[in-house]
Structure formats: structure tokens, C-alpha cells
Scaffold this motif. Structure first.
Motif, PDB file in Angstrom:
ATOM      1  N   ARG A  33     -29.086  18.424 -24.020  1.00  0.00           N
ATOM      2  CA  ARG A  33     -30.313  18.728 -24.737  1.00  0.00           C
ATOM      3  C   ARG A  33     -31.040  19.881 -24.084  1.00  0.00           C
ATOM      4  O   ARG A  33     -31.186  19.923 -22.862  1.00  0.00           O
ATOM      5  CB  ARG A  33     -31.264  17.526 -24.747  1.00  0.00           C
ATOM      6  CG  ARG A  33     -30.735  16.341 -25.461  1.00  0.00           C
ATOM      7  CD  ARG A  33     -31.705  15.199 -25.381  1.00  0.00           C
ATOM      8  NE  ARG A  33     -31.133  14.019 -26.024  1.00  0.00           N
ATOM      9  CZ  ARG A  33     -31.816  13.166 -26.737  1.00  0.00           C
ATOM     10  NH1 ARG A  33     -33.107  13.349 -26.909  1.00  0.00           N
ATOM     11  NH2 ARG A  33     -31.240  12.129 -27.288  1.00  0.00           N
ATOM     12  N   TYR A  84     -34.605  22.421 -24.653  1.00  0.00           N
ATOM     13  CA  TYR A  84     -35.883  22.534 -25.344  1.00  0.00           C
ATOM     14  C   TYR A  84     -36.462  23.920 -25.128  1.00  0.00           C
ATOM     15  O   TYR A  84     -36.330  24.497 -24.051  1.00  0.00           O
ATOM     16  CB  TYR A  84     -36.883  21.506 -24.777  1.00  0.00           C
ATOM     17  CG  TYR A  84     -36.398  20.073 -24.835  1.00  0.00           C
ATOM     18  CD1 TYR A  84     -35.496  19.585 -23.890  1.00  0.00           C
ATOM     19  CD2 TYR A  84     -36.847  19.213 -25.820  1.00  0.00           C
ATOM     20  CE1 TYR A  84     -35.050  18.277 -23.931  1.00  0.00           C
ATOM     21  CE2 TYR A  84     -36.406  17.893 -25.867  1.00  0.00           C
ATOM     22  CZ  TYR A  84     -35.508  17.441 -24.916  1.00  0.00           C
ATOM     23  OH  TYR A  84     -35.078  16.137 -24.965  1.00  0.00           O
ATOM     24  N   TYR A 123     -40.243  25.850 -25.470  1.00  0.00           N
ATOM     25  CA  TYR A 123     -41.679  25.657 -25.632  1.00  0.00           C
ATOM     26  C   TYR A 123     -42.356  27.018 -25.592  1.00  0.00           C
ATOM     27  O   TYR A 123     -41.877  27.967 -24.982  1.00  0.00           O
ATOM     28  CB  TYR A 123     -42.253  24.801 -24.498  1.00  0.00           C
ATOM     29  CG  TYR A 123     -41.970  23.332 -24.594  1.00  0.00           C
ATOM     30  CD1 TYR A 123     -40.754  22.809 -24.179  1.00  0.00           C
ATOM     31  CD2 TYR A 123     -42.933  22.458 -25.088  1.00  0.00           C
ATOM     32  CE1 TYR A 123     -40.498  21.454 -24.264  1.00  0.00           C
ATOM     33  CE2 TYR A 123     -42.686  21.097 -25.163  1.00  0.00           C
ATOM     34  CZ  TYR A 123     -41.467  20.602 -24.743  1.00  0.00           C
ATOM     35  OH  TYR A 123     -41.227  19.261 -24.828  1.00  0.00           O
ATOM     36  N   SER A 143     -44.202  22.547 -28.397  1.00  0.00           N
ATOM     37  CA  SER A 143     -42.775  22.440 -28.631  1.00  0.00           C
ATOM     38  C   SER A 143     -42.345  23.356 -29.778  1.00  0.00           C
ATOM     39  O   SER A 143     -42.962  23.371 -30.839  1.00  0.00           O
ATOM     40  CB  SER A 143     -42.414  20.998 -28.967  1.00  0.00           C
ATOM     41  OG  SER A 143     -41.053  20.890 -29.297  1.00  0.00           O
ATOM     42  N   VAL A 172     -35.815  21.792 -30.373  1.00  0.00           N
ATOM     43  CA  VAL A 172     -34.989  20.880 -29.596  1.00  0.00           C
ATOM     44  C   VAL A 172     -33.555  21.099 -30.055  1.00  0.00           C
ATOM     45  O   VAL A 172     -33.255  20.982 -31.244  1.00  0.00           O
ATOM     46  CB  VAL A 172     -35.379  19.408 -29.825  1.00  0.00           C
ATOM     47  CG1 VAL A 172     -34.506  18.496 -28.974  1.00  0.00           C
ATOM     48  CG2 VAL A 172     -36.843  19.198 -29.516  1.00  0.00           C
TER      49      VAL A 172
END
Lengths: 109, 110
Positions: free
Chosen positions: A31, A33, A35, A45, A48
Motif C-alpha cells: 500500500r 499513499y 498526501y 489524503s 491510496v
């Protein structure tokens, strides 16, 4: 130890140009991410990415993930001033996220 | 919308004072986190909690403690503030996926 490296750390560009921010990480993770942080504000956010080959797009931003290369990219298309911010990538390190140092993006009119 | 609030946006304290930073989330998230953010260093995890009364040290727990008596509230405590704890403190909560951040507390220790 999982490490996350972003580059560049600082980017100044003209409106209308395209550019890519890179996020490399050192060990396997499923995973990733992205931001965004505006000056003096908290983190928001953006994306993802959950699997190899994942691609997500929101407006002029597109993020992709290559888990084999341990690389994610955040591509900016035809940049506009409103995209000026600091962008962070973070990788799932198990019980916590491991953060890159951030890329400060300045888009000049 | 997920909402994470922090008790203060700006705080000025003196060296040696005990400082409480509070964080409240309204989405029934099990996981909560405290980070500090310093220029050029990105986000560094201080402590996190995965359930009420449960806590785990992050990367930089020295000089800090935490409390989680209720699911929605996670407090960061500086037992005796020092000037090197001047920083932006960010709280976050999460499910198993995205972390949602509060607005941050900019703490200055004089």
C-alpha cells in the motif's frame, strides 16, 4: 528497515508544464499513499494505491504504483498555481506508515 | 466526513512546563497517531494507539507520553517541555486504510 525516498524535494515549475514526483521505497509493501499539505495546514489524503499497476487520477494529478520496482509516481499535467503545496508519499510499514520527506512544489503563474 | 480536531492551533509554553495536546475524532476509528513535523524531516511518529488504553511507541517517543481513556480521544503529554520539542504536532486517526489528520498544533517552547 523500510525507508521511503522522494525526489525531488523541491520543485519550481511554470504553469502549464508537466512534471513527475518520484517515491522509492526500500522493502516490499502493498500500500502506498499520497498526501497533500498546504502551508500552515494539515495533510489531506489524495490517493491510496493498493496493488501493483494501480493507477488513480484526480483532476490534473495521476498516481501510479509499481510494487516490483518499489516505485510510485505522482504526475502533474498542465500544472496550475492551485497545485502549489507539499506532497508526501507514505508506505504501509505494518503498524505504521513510513513517510517520505515531502516534495515542496511551487507553480509560478 | 471524517473529522479530527485538535485542542489548540497555537501554543506557547515555557521550558519545564507540563503540556497536554488533545485530539478527538468522530468516526469511531480504532487507530490514532501522534506525529511531529519539522522542516526537512517529514513526519515522525511519536506514539500510536490501536485501542482504548493501548499504546505503542513510534520512532521518537522520548520525552512524550500518551493517554487513551476513550476511543475518540488521544492525548499527547510532554511531561517537562524542552525547547527541542518546539514543532508542529499532528494527530491522525484511521481505519485499516487512510489516515485522516487534524489541523495540527504549532507548539513553541521558550
Amino acid at each position: 528497515e523500510l525507508k521511503v525516498e522522494q525526489n525531488p524535494l523541491f520543485l519550481s515549475m511554470q504553469e502549464g508544464k508537466n512534471y513527475t514526483i518520484y517515491c522509492n521505497y526500500s522493502t516490499t509493501s502493498d500500500r502506498l499513499y499520497w498526501y497533500r499539505q498546504d502551508p500552515g495546514k494539515s495533510l489531506e489524503s489524495l490517493f491510496v494505491l493498493l496493488s501493483n499497476g494501480a493507477v488513480k487520477q484526480e483532476g490534473r494529478l495521476m498516481a501510479s504504483l509499481d510494487t516490483k520496482a518499489r516505485l510510485s509516481t505522482l504526475h502533474i499535467t498542465a500544472a496550475v498555481h492551485d497545485l502549489s503545496a507539499t506532497y508526501f508519499c507514505a508506505v504501509d510499514g505494518g503498524y505504521q506508515l513510513i513517510w517520505g520527506a515531502g516534495t515542496k512544489l511551487i507553480i509560478k503563474p | 466526513d471524517v473529522k479530527v480536531t485538535q485542542s489548540s492551533r497555537y501554543l506557547v509554553k515555557r521550558t519545564g512546563e507540563k503540556v497536554f495536546l488533545e485530539c478527538v475524532q468522530d468516526m469511531d476509528h480504532e487507530n490514532m497517531f501522534w506525529y511531529r513535523q519539522d522542516p526537512g524531516l517529514g513526519l515522525r511518529l511519536i506514539y500510536f494507539s490501536y485501542d482504548v488504553k493501548m499504546k505503542e511507541k513510534g520512532d521518537i517517543p522520548e520525552g512524550y507520553s500518551v493517554s487513551r481513556e476513550k476511543k475518540e480521544r488521544f492525548s499527547l503529554i510532554l511531561e517537562s517541555a524542552s525547547t527541542n520539542q518546539t514543532s508542529m504536532y499532528l494527530c491522525a486517526s484511521s481505519t485499516s486504510d487512510t489516515q485522516y489528520f487534524g489541523p495540527g498544533t504549532r507548539l513553541t517552547v521558550l
